[in-house]
Motif scaffolding. Structure first.
Motif, PDB file in Angstrom:
ATOM      1  N   LEU A 246      22.857  -9.574  34.796  1.00 34.62           N
ATOM      2  CA  LEU A 246      22.583  -8.214  34.319  1.00 34.62           C
ATOM      3  C   LEU A 246      22.675  -8.176  32.806  1.00 34.62           C
ATOM      4  CD1 LEU A 246      24.511  -5.965  36.842  1.00 34.62           C
ATOM      5  CD2 LEU A 246      22.075  -6.405  36.742  1.00 34.62           C
ATOM      6  N   PRO A 247      21.821  -7.399  32.150  1.00 33.98           N
ATOM      7  CA  PRO A 247      21.925  -7.264  30.694  1.00 33.98           C
ATOM      8  C   PRO A 247      23.300  -6.751  30.300  1.00 33.98           C
ATOM      9  CG  PRO A 247      19.878  -6.325  31.491  1.00 33.98           C
ATOM     10  CD  PRO A 247      20.699  -6.648  32.702  1.00 33.98           C
ATOM     11  N   LEU A 248      23.736  -7.122  29.113  1.00 34.45           N
ATOM     12  CA  LEU A 248      25.040  -6.695  28.632  1.00 34.45           C
ATOM     13  C   LEU A 248      24.953  -5.235  28.201  1.00 34.45           C
ATOM     14  CD1 LEU A 248      26.127  -9.858  26.630  1.00 34.45           C
ATOM     15  CD2 LEU A 248      26.636  -9.246  28.989  1.00 34.45           C
ATOM     16  N   LEU A 249      25.255  -4.335  29.124  1.00 33.49           N
ATOM     17  CA  LEU A 249      25.115  -2.907  28.871  1.00 33.49           C
ATOM     18  C   LEU A 249      26.103  -2.413  27.830  1.00 33.49           C
ATOM     19  CD1 LEU A 249      24.576  -1.626  32.520  1.00 33.49           C
ATOM     20  CD2 LEU A 249      22.900  -2.451  30.869  1.00 33.49           C
ATOM     21  N   ALA A 250      27.157  -3.169  27.600  1.00 35.58           N
ATOM     22  CA  ALA A 250      28.145  -2.757  26.604  1.00 35.58           C
ATOM     23  C   ALA A 250      27.515  -2.624  25.219  1.00 35.58           C
ATOM     24  CB  ALA A 250      29.291  -3.768  26.564  1.00 35.58           C
ATOM     25  N   SER A 251      26.553  -3.485  24.898  1.00 39.14           N
ATOM     26  CA  SER A 251      25.895  -3.400  23.593  1.00 39.14           C
ATOM     27  C   SER A 251      25.116  -2.097  23.447  1.00 39.14           C
ATOM     28  CB  SER A 251      24.955  -4.594  23.401  1.00 39.14           C
ATOM     29  OG  SER A 251      23.961  -4.605  24.421  1.00 39.14           O
TER      30      SER A 251
ATOM     31  N   PHE B  73      12.880   2.074  17.084  1.00 37.91           N
ATOM     32  CA  PHE B  73      14.104   1.821  17.847  1.00 37.91           C
ATOM     33  C   PHE B  73      14.144   0.388  18.366  1.00 37.91           C
ATOM     34  CE2 PHE B  73      16.703   1.829  21.692  1.00 37.91           C
ATOM     35  CZ  PHE B  73      17.850   2.456  21.260  1.00 37.91           C
ATOM     36  N   ILE B  74      13.035  -0.086  18.881  1.00 39.41           N
ATOM     37  CA  ILE B  74      12.984  -1.455  19.412  1.00 39.41           C
ATOM     38  C   ILE B  74      13.227  -2.473  18.304  1.00 39.41           C
ATOM     39  CG2 ILE B  74      11.491  -3.155  20.514  1.00 39.41           C
ATOM     40  CD1 ILE B  74      10.137  -0.851  21.989  1.00 39.41           C
ATOM     41  N   LEU B  75      12.569  -2.278  17.155  1.00 38.60           N
ATOM     42  CA  LEU B  75      12.721  -3.215  16.044  1.00 38.60           C
ATOM     43  C   LEU B  75      14.155  -3.196  15.505  1.00 38.60           C
ATOM     44  CD1 LEU B  75      11.353  -5.183  14.084  1.00 38.60           C
ATOM     45  CD2 LEU B  75      10.776  -3.225  12.637  1.00 38.60           C
ATOM     46  N   ALA B  76      14.727  -1.998  15.345  1.00 39.47           N
ATOM     47  CA  ALA B  76      16.105  -1.912  14.844  1.00 39.47           C
ATOM     48  C   ALA B  76      17.077  -2.568  15.817  1.00 39.47           C
ATOM     49  CB  ALA B  76      16.476  -0.448  14.615  1.00 39.47           C
ATOM     50  N   ALA B  77      16.862  -2.349  17.121  1.00 36.90           N
ATOM     51  CA  ALA B  77      17.741  -2.964  18.118  1.00 36.90           C
ATOM     52  C   ALA B  77      17.622  -4.487  18.092  1.00 36.90           C
ATOM     53  CB  ALA B  77      17.414  -2.430  19.501  1.00 36.90           C
ATOM     54  N   ALA B  78      16.374  -4.982  17.965  1.00 37.53           N
ATOM     55  CA  ALA B  78      16.169  -6.431  17.941  1.00 37.53           C
ATOM     56  C   ALA B  78      16.823  -7.067  16.715  1.00 37.53           C
ATOM     57  CB  ALA B  78      14.681  -6.741  17.969  1.00 37.53           C
ATOM     58  N   ILE B  79      16.741  -6.382  15.549  1.00 45.88           N
ATOM     59  CA  ILE B  79      17.330  -6.927  14.324  1.00 45.88           C
ATOM     60  C   ILE B  79      18.853  -6.827  14.361  1.00 45.88           C
ATOM     61  CG2 ILE B  79      17.513  -6.607  11.830  1.00 45.88           C
ATOM     62  CD1 ILE B  79      14.612  -5.696  11.838  1.00 45.88           C
ATOM     63  N   GLY B  80      19.358  -5.657  14.741  1.00 43.33           N
ATOM     64  CA  GLY B  80      20.804  -5.459  14.727  1.00 43.33           C
ATOM     65  C   GLY B  80      21.536  -6.345  15.705  1.00 43.33           C
ATOM     66  N   THR B  81      20.982  -6.522  16.901  1.00 41.01           N
ATOM     67  CA  THR B  81      21.691  -7.311  17.916  1.00 41.01           C
ATOM     68  C   THR B  81      21.665  -8.802  17.631  1.00 41.01           C
ATOM     69  OG1 THR B  81      19.639  -7.265  19.226  1.00 41.01           O
ATOM     70  CG2 THR B  81      21.332  -5.622  19.761  1.00 41.01           C
ATOM     71  N   MET B  82      20.898  -9.246  16.640  1.00 37.55           N
ATOM     72  CA  MET B  82      20.963 -10.663  16.266  1.00 37.55           C
ATOM     73  C   MET B  82      22.361 -11.066  15.789  1.00 37.55           C
ATOM     74  SD  MET B  82      17.370 -11.386  14.281  1.00 37.55           S
ATOM     75  CE  MET B  82      15.805 -11.318  15.150  1.00 37.55           C
TER      76      MET B  82
ATOM     77  N   TRP C 277      21.974 -14.918  25.064  1.00 34.09           N
ATOM     78  CA  TRP C 277      22.914 -13.856  24.671  1.00 34.09           C
ATOM     79  C   TRP C 277      22.173 -12.725  23.936  1.00 34.09           C
ATOM     80  CZ3 TRP C 277      28.320 -15.214  22.178  1.00 34.09           C
ATOM     81  CH2 TRP C 277      29.106 -14.053  22.169  1.00 34.09           C
ATOM     82  N   TRP C 278      21.314 -13.091  22.999  1.00 34.39           N
ATOM     83  CA  TRP C 278      20.575 -12.063  22.237  1.00 34.39           C
ATOM     84  C   TRP C 278      19.626 -11.272  23.135  1.00 34.39           C
ATOM     85  CZ3 TRP C 278      15.157 -12.092  21.008  1.00 34.39           C
ATOM     86  CH2 TRP C 278      14.764 -11.062  20.140  1.00 34.39           C
ATOM     87  N   SER C 279      18.931 -11.946  24.060  1.00 37.59           N
ATOM     88  CA  SER C 279      18.010 -11.255  24.974  1.00 37.59           C
ATOM     89  C   SER C 279      18.755 -10.271  25.865  1.00 37.59           C
ATOM     90  CB  SER C 279      17.261 -12.279  25.827  1.00 37.59           C
ATOM     91  OG  SER C 279      16.542 -13.178  25.022  1.00 37.59           O
ATOM     92  N   ASN C 280      19.911 -10.713  26.404  1.00 38.36           N
ATOM     93  CA  ASN C 280      20.696  -9.818  27.247  1.00 38.36           C
ATOM     94  C   ASN C 280      21.195  -8.612  26.460  1.00 38.36           C
ATOM     95  OD1 ASN C 280      21.125 -10.257  30.079  1.00 38.36           O
ATOM     96  ND2 ASN C 280      21.924 -12.283  29.543  1.00 38.36           N
ATOM     97  N   THR C 281      21.654  -8.877  25.228  1.00 42.20           N
ATOM     98  CA  THR C 281      22.184  -7.785  24.405  1.00 42.20           C
ATOM     99  C   THR C 281      21.088  -6.783  24.052  1.00 42.20           C
ATOM    100  OG1 THR C 281      23.803  -9.318  23.490  1.00 42.20           O
ATOM    101  CG2 THR C 281      23.454  -7.253  22.303  1.00 42.20           C
TER     102      THR C 281
END
Length: 628
Positions: free
Chosen positions: A37-42, A114-123, A150-154
């Motif tokens: 399951l994706p890491l929903l905590a992020s 939102f998608i781009l910010a999430a992809a950059i921030g979760t790196m 890890w990054w994909s799940n986050t």
């Protein structure tokens, strides 16, 4: 200004939610399954920093640290996970804040932002987290595949949970609460979809059926209930799909690890992406519609509040479509009477044109000048009006906007002014003719008599007296020319026909020929002032054609009928002058003013093949009396 202190309950809620979601994810291996399951905590961490501000980072850091300590990781590794989670959530929130992100996803640009910010921030989450594991002695921490998973799940966790938690509010749930029966049926569909994901066999059509049904549920939820409700459905279906893969049962069971992860991630991303895209497009449409309504409201306020009488009508049926308050005051009909009526109801007796030719004919030769005509009011009064008409688009419908100015007082003032000028001109001409002219005639006769006597007596001053007599005769002719200029019909005994014929003869010179033709079906009964104005209109038109048009042939036509008179001047010159030409503009205005002062209608149009046609139509007095 001091920043608002963060309430303790916000920190506690954030810490508890992140810790619980992470703990559930880490409990899956102990239940005999691998964590898929994706890491929903992020997603919870990012949503908390967006809603309550980046100052929530201590709660995110504490939750990440406690979550890994609870999972029996070392302090350094747990600290790396906590720092990575906090920094990733803060960076994502900062990017969205600086780019003007709308938490309600009210614009189409908010989705890719939102998608781009999430992809950059979760790196930062796997990067800092794996660095902590490396410092703790884990030699395999720098494995690229581990970082990617890890990054994909986050990122998936942020996209699944973030939009729902960011946008949730009472308003976002109002549509669901208002249509709770439809909402209950939709929730039942979500439950059936989850059951199908866990119970149906992966072989056959089970998997495509669940995927299509889930996409359909998300689309319906986004359109009918909004972002938050649809995001909840997408999350629940994604969780059920991930659980199906994790436990090896259902439509996503029995898949290889890498293929299963890719399938679950793609499916979750599709559900979330469809929800975000549909929501943002609908919000953009609603926003554009609201802006359009606001603009229409502003235009309506300007239209209705204008002191200029305005209306809009259908060019085919001439039915009124809109009318402003100034027109209601000017004509006396109520707005309801206007909206059920047609433009011809403004026509006065006599068959005058109500609208300018350009408003009905839309021809290339139509004059850009306003039409000076008469309109009838509700109480029967007849107003002198100046009418402009322009084609417009009224909500996708062809229509015409009309400006109708009451010029009755202006025309009366102009007529009085012109009458005063004409009377003064007539007085000066009469004095020149009867006063100075007679005195000069007497002087010429006396000088001639003295010259004759001097010649008879052979006096040396005889030649001087002859020259004096000739000079007096020359002065008489000059006085007559001046009198004719001041009162043009004086030498023609008031005959408009003779004056126009004389104008044509005097104006023909060089290669330019000016012709005059008269068609007299009745006698001219216009008073001297009206005839003077008609002569001046012809004179101005001929002078314009000679000076500015380069005409070779100019034709003056006078058509006199019992009910009216039409004076037409045609030339073969360069045509109508360009807009803004001062000389031609003043000349045209002068002709319009003269025509309106005698109750006439002047039309200036271009001729096919080149040239200009100027026509002035005036009603004869007996025709007006008969109509009355």
């Amino acid at each position: 200004m001091n920043p608002r202190p963060v309430p303790a309950h916000e920190w506690l809620v954030t810490f508890a939610a992140i810790f619980t979601a992470g703990a559930v994810g880490f409990m899956l291996p102990s239940a005999g399954v691998h964590p898929t399951l994706p890491l929903l905590a992020s997603g919870i961490a990012v949503a908390a920093c967006i809603r309550w501000g980046p100052r929530m980072w201590p709660a995110v850091l504490a939750a990440g640290l406690g979550m890994d300590l609870w999972n029996h990781q070392t302090l350094i590794a747990s600290l790396g996970v906590g720092i990575g989670a906090a920094s990733g959530a803060v960076i994502t929130a900062r990017i969205l804040e600086r780019r003007g992100f709308d938490v309600g996803f009210g614009r189409a640009r908010d989705v890719p932002l939102f998608i781009l910010a999430a992809a950059i921030g979760t790196m930062l989450v796997p990067t800092v987290g794996l660095l902590g594991f490396r410092l703790a002695g884990d030699q395999a921490a720098m494995d690229p595949l581990r970082w990617t998973r890890w990054w994909s799940n986050t990122t998936s966790g942020v996209l699944l949970v973030g939009p729902m938690l960011v946008a949730v509010s009472r308003q976002s749930l109002a549509q669901f609460a208002e249509h709770w029966v439809e909402g209950a049926l939709w929730l039942l569909g979500v439950a059936i979809c989850c059951a199908g994901a866990l119970l149906l066999d992966s072989a056959g059509i089970g998997r495509p059926l669940v995927v299509i049904f889930a996409l359909l549920l998300v689309v319906v939820g986004a359109i009918r209930f909004g972002l938050v409700v649809a995001a909840f459905g997408a999350l629940v279906v994604s969780a059920a799909s991930g659980l199906s893969f994790a436990v090896g049962r259902g439509v996503f069971g029995h898949l290889a690890e890498f293929l299963g992860l890719a399938t679950i991630w793609s499916f979750s991303a599709a559900l979330t992406g469809v929800n975000l895209i549909i929501t943002s497009l609908l919000a953009e449409r609603d926003r554009a519609g609201l802006e359009r309504l606001r603009a229409e409201h502003r235009y309506a306020q300007i239209f209705d509040g204008s002191p200029q009488p305005l209306w809009v009508h259908d060019p085919e049926t001439l039915a009124f479509l809109l009318v402003n308050e100034a027109a209601v005051r000017q004509y006396g009909w109520s707005r309801e009477e206007f909206m059920t009526g047609h433009v011809p109801m403004l026509a006065p007796p006599g068959g005058l044109r109500v609208l300018p030719p350009s408003a009905r004919d839309d021809g290339a030769d139509a004059t850009p000048e306003p039409l000076e005509t008469r309109h009838r009011t509700r109480d029967g009064r007849v107003l002198a009006v100046e009418v402009w008409a322009r084609a417009i688009d009224l909500g996708g419908r062809r229509a015409e906007l009309v400006f109708a100015s009451d010029v009755t007082e202006r025309r009366a003032l102009g007529s009085a002014l012109i009458d005063a000028i004409a009377n003064e001109q007539r007085r000066i001409g009469q004095e020149l003719h009867d006063g100075l002219g007679q005195e000069l005639t007497g002087l010429a006769l006396s000088a001639r008599a003295l010259a004759t006597r001097a010649e008879r007596e052979r006096q040396p001053i005889a030649d001087g007296l002859v020259q004096l007599a000739a000079l007096a005769v020359s002065c008489i002719q000059a006085a007559r020319r001046i009198a004719q200029g001041v009162s043009p019909l004086s030498d023609a005994d008031g005959s408009l026909q003779d004056a126009l014929e004389s104008l044509a003869a005097r104006s023909s010179f060089g290669n330019t020929v000016v012709r005059f033709r008269a068609r007299l079906e009745s006698s001219i009964t216009l008073d001297l002032e009206a005839r003077n104005h008609l002569y001046r209109i012809a004179q101005e038109a001929v002078q314009n054609a000679l000076k500015h048009a380069g005409s070779r042939v100019i034709e003056i036509d006078l058509w006199v009928r019992a009910h009216g008179l039409i004076l037409t001047i045609n030339d073969d010159g360069v045509g109508l002058p360009k807009a803004g030409s001062l000389i031609a503009g003043l000349g045209m205005r002068t002709m319009h003013f003269r025509a309106s002062s005698i109750g006439g209608r002047l039309a200036i149009t271009g001729r096919r093949g080149g040239g200009v046609s100027i026509a002035c139509e005036v009603a004869q007095p007996q025709a007006e009396a008969a109509t009355a």
